[in-house]
Design a protein around this motif. Structure first.
Motif, mmCIF file in Angstrom:
data_model
loop_
_atom_site.group_PDB
_atom_site.id
_atom_site.type_symbol
_atom_site.label_atom_id
_atom_site.label_comp_id
_atom_site.label_asym_id
_atom_site.label_seq_id
_atom_site.Cartn_x
_atom_site.Cartn_y
_atom_site.Cartn_z
ATOM 1 N N ILE A 56 0.864 -1.182 0.000
ATOM 2 C CA ILE A 56 0.000 0.000 0.000
ATOM 3 C C ILE A 56 0.903 1.235 0.000
ATOM 4 N N THR A 57 0.806 2.053 -1.045
ATOM 5 C CA THR A 57 1.649 3.243 -1.168
ATOM 6 C C THR A 57 1.153 4.340 -0.236
ATOM 7 N N LYS A 72 -4.252 6.441 0.158
ATOM 8 C CA LYS A 72 -5.320 6.844 -0.756
ATOM 9 C C LYS A 72 -6.130 5.630 -1.212
ATOM 10 N N ASP A 73 -7.380 5.907 -1.620
ATOM 11 C CA ASP A 73 -8.215 4.839 -2.160
ATOM 12 C C ASP A 73 -7.984 4.717 -3.659
ATOM 13 N N ASP A 74 -8.765 3.889 -4.326
ATOM 14 C CA ASP A 74 -8.575 3.632 -5.758
ATOM 15 C C ASP A 74 -8.803 4.874 -6.613
ATOM 16 N N SER A 75 -9.562 5.845 -6.099
ATOM 17 C CA SER A 75 -9.812 7.085 -6.844
ATOM 18 C C SER A 75 -8.810 8.170 -6.480
ATOM 19 N N GLU A 76 -7.730 7.794 -5.757
ATOM 20 C CA GLU A 76 -6.657 8.707 -5.376
ATOM 21 C C GLU A 76 -7.072 9.751 -4.346
#
Length: 290
Positions: A56-57, A72-76
């Motif tokens: 996880i970045t 962050k989530d998949d939508s940044e």
């Protein structure tokens, strides 16, 4: 473009420091965390839950002794912040908090430093294994980093491939690659067969030119094979199923562009064009490629 920007960060940073590997817990869950801090305060990091093995970045900044990293989530969109107060890179133990963006959830973080990837002519070690920031659905990777006395930087001498969740060692592949900040491995479908492969950054050359080692997944097993793919700054277009190469030199006055298709896991040249800047015409002209 991502490679070029990362190269500029690495080679123009006033004081790039060592990579550090930590292990410990986030709440009740065991994790590993990898960090690299640049002289301008930019911090690159990622962490991995031992149970899932998916990186996880959490990039962020280190300023005035406070380290803030953003998940962050998949939508940044940022949905959590990891905060370490009174942070020092030399500390063997660090403590912090994971805080959801709406502050409804907070978890304690407690980590011990496992090792640093230090730089310097007088430093040496046989091998250190560093979990990487990219993984496939089934596998995660650790680079084997070695350092000989008299060499300022360490080198990647191999990569280990592990099964997620079981942590079973699938394969070890020997390499000889430049150590490239915190992002040494990328994941992609390089032979366009619908299965994720991975690549290891190999070297940087003049200007923005780079090369990587492309390692292809065997479609019938968990094994991987070092491919014969080669070239400068390759880009892979999964829509057209073509590979594009761009090589430039002489302060941008000379360019080579090539297009390849893939057949039987080999790169087949389709087209090649070379351009050189003409002083009289004050423009690029096409020349014969060597």
């Amino acid at each position: 473009m991502r490679i070029i920007l990362l190269l500029l960060i690495i080679f123009t940073s006033v004081s790039g420091n060592s990579q550090s590997s930590y292990s410990g817990s986030l709440g009740k869950y065991p994790i590993n965390l990898i960090m690299y801090h640049y002289g301008d305060g930019d911090s690159r990091a990622y962490y991995v839950y031992d149970k899932f093995d998916t990186p996880i970045t959490i990039n962020g900044r280190l300023e005035a002794g406070e380290l803030k990293l953003f998940e962050k989530d998949d939508s940044e969109k940022v949905f959590a912040t990891l905060i370490f107060k009174d942070f020092k890179e030399s500390d063997k133990t660090i403590k912090g908090k994971w805080i959801s963006i709406d502050k409804s959830k907070t978890y304690e973080i407690s980590l011990n430093k496992d090792f640093d990837i230090d730089y310097g002519d007088n430093i040496e070690w046989e091998s250190k294994e560093l979990i990487q920031s990219k993984s496939t659905k089934e596998h995660y990777f650790k680079t084997i980093i070695t350092k000989e006395k008299g060499q300022f930087y360490g080198r990647i001498s191999g990569v280990k491939i592990f099964q997620k969740k079981s942590d079973k060692l699938i394969q070890t592949i020997e390499l000889d690659c430049q150590l490239f900040g915190i992002d040494n491995i990328s994941v992609g479908d390089y032979n366009f067969d619908g299965i994720d492969d991975f690549s290891v950054f190999e070297a940087s050359y003049s200007g923005p030119n780079t090369s990587s080692i492309y390692i292809l997944r065997d479609s019938n097993s968990d094994k991987y094979l070092k491919s014969n793919f080669s070239g400068t700054s390759l880009e892979f277009d999964n829509d057209s199923k073509l590979i594009y190469e761009h090589n430039q030199c002489c302060a941008g006055r000379s360019h080579m562009n090539a297009t390849y298709k893939v057949a039987n896991n080999e790169m087949i040249l389709i087209e090649q064009k070379c351009l050189e800047f003409d002083e009289e015409k004050e423009d690029f002209i096409e020349i014969e490629c060597e």
